[in-house]
Design a protein around this motif. Structure first.
Motif, short mmCIF file in Angstrom:
data_model
loop_
_atom_site.label_atom_id
_atom_site.label_comp_id
_atom_site.label_asym_id
_atom_site.label_seq_id
_atom_site.Cartn_x
_atom_site.Cartn_y
_atom_site.Cartn_z
N ILE A 50 -3.70 -4.19 0.04
CA ILE A 50 -4.20 -3.90 -1.29
C ILE A 50 -3.69 -4.97 -2.24
O ILE A 50 -2.48 -5.16 -2.39
CB ILE A 50 -3.74 -2.52 -1.80
N GLN A 54 -6.28 -4.03 -7.17
CA GLN A 54 -7.03 -2.96 -6.53
C GLN A 54 -6.24 -1.64 -6.59
O GLN A 54 -5.02 -1.64 -6.73
CB GLN A 54 -7.32 -3.33 -5.07
N ARG A 55 -6.96 -0.56 -6.41
CA ARG A 55 -6.30 0.74 -6.44
C ARG A 55 -6.30 1.41 -5.07
O ARG A 55 -5.48 2.29 -4.81
CB ARG A 55 -6.97 1.65 -7.45
N GLU A 56 -7.23 1.01 -4.21
CA GLU A 56 -7.22 1.59 -2.87
C GLU A 56 -8.03 0.74 -1.90
O GLU A 56 -8.85 -0.10 -2.31
CB GLU A 56 -7.77 3.02 -2.89
N GLN A 57 -7.75 0.98 -0.63
CA GLN A 57 -8.49 0.34 0.45
C GLN A 57 -8.67 1.38 1.55
O GLN A 57 -7.80 2.23 1.77
CB GLN A 57 -7.73 -0.87 1.01
N THR A 58 -9.81 1.28 2.22
CA THR A 58 -10.11 2.25 3.28
C THR A 58 -10.52 1.52 4.55
O THR A 58 -11.21 0.50 4.49
CB THR A 58 -11.24 3.19 2.83
N ASN A 63 -6.69 5.55 4.51
CA ASN A 63 -6.93 5.21 3.12
C ASN A 63 -5.58 4.93 2.47
O ASN A 63 -4.66 5.75 2.54
CB ASN A 63 -7.64 6.35 2.39
N SER A 65 -3.64 3.86 -1.11
CA SER A 65 -3.78 3.78 -2.56
C SER A 65 -2.59 3.02 -3.13
O SER A 65 -1.53 2.93 -2.53
CB SER A 65 -3.84 5.18 -3.17
N ASP A 67 -0.58 2.53 -6.95
CA ASP A 67 -0.36 2.75 -8.38
C ASP A 67 0.79 1.83 -8.77
O ASP A 67 1.97 2.18 -8.64
CB ASP A 67 0.01 4.22 -8.64
N SER A 73 2.74 3.70 -3.48
CA SER A 73 1.57 3.58 -2.64
C SER A 73 1.60 4.71 -1.62
O SER A 73 2.68 5.15 -1.22
CB SER A 73 1.54 2.24 -1.90
N TYR A 76 -2.94 7.53 3.60
CA TYR A 76 -3.52 8.81 3.99
C TYR A 76 -4.18 8.64 5.36
O TYR A 76 -4.99 7.71 5.55
CB TYR A 76 -4.55 9.25 2.94
#
Lengths: 112, 116
Positions: A50, A54-58, A63, A65, A67, A73, A76
């Protein structure tokens, strides 16, 4: 001095559950953050990266995230599988040419 | 994706001997490679940054005469542990930044060094 902390240090969950791994860092001025997977006695496999903007990547069931302002971070993992058992490491980089700082990792065990 | 090959995967040696570990970028050129050491249940600690054609940059507390790094080509960096002692027993891993604008780090499979 940047410090990266990962909680919990170890986690065991039944197969099929969704789970969240946490990473926190003390200096919010980062260039990017990367999540890795490490199997016992093996090298690291990059999972998600990330960038600071950016705020997230999948990727598939994963996933991540970011902040940056709060220095956190999360990774998930959906519908966990026994093959997900490994140590998950997060690492932050301050600048493009700076070294990256690793957390100690979370040892994940998915129970069949 | 970019592949980094590291060998040997495991070395057992007697105290006082020197051990060389190789790290190769197989399908891309890596002007910069990184060497890490990892103790059991601990995080990876950066030892040094290896730059092709120039001297390596060592982290504080890492003895450059103990851990010799050579990055003679764009695809090969070597780490030599000189006069190894039992306290040097550890897991050593190399990495390289991905080609072009790829920001990801790609890692070798690691070398488990055991010094008797």
């Amino acid at each position: 001095k940047q410090e990266v902390t990962q909680i919990p240090a170890a986690l065991s969950v039944p197969e099929g559950e969704n789970l969240v791994l946490n990473c926190s860092f003390t200096d919010s001025a980062i260039y990017n953050l990367q999540w890795f997977r490490q199997d016992p006695g093996k090298g690291l496999t990059s999972l998600l990266l990330i960038q600071s903007s950016q705020r997230e990547q999948t990727s598939g069931r994963l996933n991540a995230s970011l902040d940056k302002s709060s220095g956190r971070s999360t990774l998930y993992i959906a519908a966990s599988q026994p093959g997900d058992s490994a140590t998950y490491l997060c690492a932050v980089r301050r600048g493009r040419d700076d070294k990256i700082i690793f957390g100690k990792g979370t040892r994940l065990h998915i129970l069949p | 994706g970019a592949v980094v090959s590291q060998h040997p995967s495991r070395v057992i040696c007697k105290s006082g001997t020197s051990v060389k570990i190789e790290c190769r970028s197989l399908d891309f050129q890596a002007t910069t490679m990184f060497w890490y050491r990892q103790f059991p249940k601990q995080s990876l600690m950066l030892m040094a940054t290896s730059n092709e054609g120039s001297k390596a940059t060592y982290e504080q507390g890492v003895e450059k005469d103990k851990f010799l790094i050579n990055h003679a080509s764009l695809t090969l960096s070597t780490l030599t542990v000189t006069s190894a002692h039992p306290e040097d027993s550890s897991f050593y891993i190399c990495s390289a930044r991905g080609p072009g604008n790829n920001e990801k780090l790609f890692f070798g499979s690691g070398t488990q060094l055991s010094v008797l």
